[in-house]
Design an enzyme around this catalytic site. Sequence first.
Site, PDB file in Angstrom:
ATOM      1  CB  SER A  88      -0.866   0.079   1.220  1.00 49.51           C
ATOM      2  OG  SER A  88      -2.137   0.984   0.988  1.00 49.51           O
ATOM      3  CG  ASP A 222      -7.120  -3.539  -2.603  1.00 48.65           C
ATOM      4  OD1 ASP A 222      -7.717  -2.913  -1.866  1.00 48.65           O
ATOM      5  OD2 ASP A 222      -5.863  -3.603  -2.654  1.00 48.65           O
ATOM      6  CG  HIS A 250      -5.341  -2.702   0.865  1.00 52.60           C
ATOM      7  ND1 HIS A 250      -5.278  -2.337  -0.297  1.00 52.60           N
ATOM      8  CD2 HIS A 250      -5.036  -1.992   1.739  1.00 52.60           C
ATOM      9  CE1 HIS A 250      -4.336  -1.486  -0.170  1.00 52.60           C
ATOM     10  NE2 HIS A 250      -4.286  -1.062   1.191  1.00 52.60           N
TER      11      HIS A 250
END
Length: 315
Positions: A88, A222, A250
Amino acid sequence: MHGHRRAYVRTGSGPALLLLHGLGCDHTTWAPVMESLARTHTVIAPDLLGHGESDKPRADYSLGGYANGMRDLLTLLGIDRVTVVGHSFGGGVAMQFAYQFPERAERLVLVSSGGLGPEVSPAIRAITTPGFHHAMSVLAAPGVRHVTTAAMRLLAATGVNQLRDLDEVADIYDSFKDPRTRAAIAHVVRAVVDWRGQIVTMSDRAYLTEAMPMCVVWGADDMVLPVAHASNASALAPTARIEVLPNAGHFPHKDHPERFAKIVRDFIRTTEPSHYDRDRWRELIDEGAPVAPIQAQAGSAPLAPVHTVRRAAGA
C-alpha cells in the site's frame, strides 16, 4: 536515529528483505509471513516514522523522507543491498527508495501498492479534509471507538469478501486514539493524496524498472486500491511479474500467507538482482519518456533555447 526512536524487527539470515507496511499499520502486518521468509532471508520490518512504536514527531513525512530513513536504517544495520517489499503506502516508499538509491535495491515487490493510479478509497481521501483531526478526536473517544471497532471485527468475521479487511481497519482506527498518530497520518496522506485521489505516480519513471526486477501482487477483492492498478503496473512496466490472488483483499499477505511467501521466494530465486550501472541508468533516463514541447504565450518575449536531456535519434 536523527534524534527519533525508530522501531524495527530483524530476524532470519541470508539475503536481505526490507518489508514496508502501509498507512496506519506497523511491522505486525507482516507477522503471517515473517517466519516463513526468515527461513531463507534476513528480514527487516520497521515501523515507519509516525507509526507503531516509532516516534511521531512533527517531521518530514514525504515519500523521499521515508526513503532516506530506510537508507539510514539499513546503513546503521550494516546492510548494503535489499529486495524491497512494500504494501500500500509502503509500496510508494519502496518505489521511491529504488528510485533514489538504485545501488541499494536489488528487486522490487509491490503489494496492493499506491502510486499506480489515481483511484483510492473515500475513507483515505477524507483524511485530507480540513476537519479530519477534529472529527477523529470525537470519533476516537473511548465509547465510540470501542463500539465501532467491535462492530468492524464482527463484520470482518462474517466471511463476506467486501468486509474481510475491516479487522485491519479496526486496528488502524483504534490507533487514532493517540493525537500524535492522527497528526502523523494526516501529514502522510496529504503528501500523496488530495480530494480527487492519489497525486503521486510512478508512471513518469516506470521505464527505469527495466533495470530492476519487479513483482506486483494484488488481492482480487481489494476495496482500498482497485485491482485494475495491477494492470496499470503491467502497462507501465511490461517486464514486471503480476500476481492477482483470488479471494484476497487489500492485505493478500495476510489472506494467503503461504502463497504470498512462495511468490516472493520464487521471484527472488528466478531473477538476478539488479546491479546499479551508472552508464546504463544514464541511458535509460536519456531515452525515457518523450519531453513535451514548451510553447510561448502570444505576445510574450521569445523563450531562450530549451535544452532537454534526450538525445536525437541516431546521435
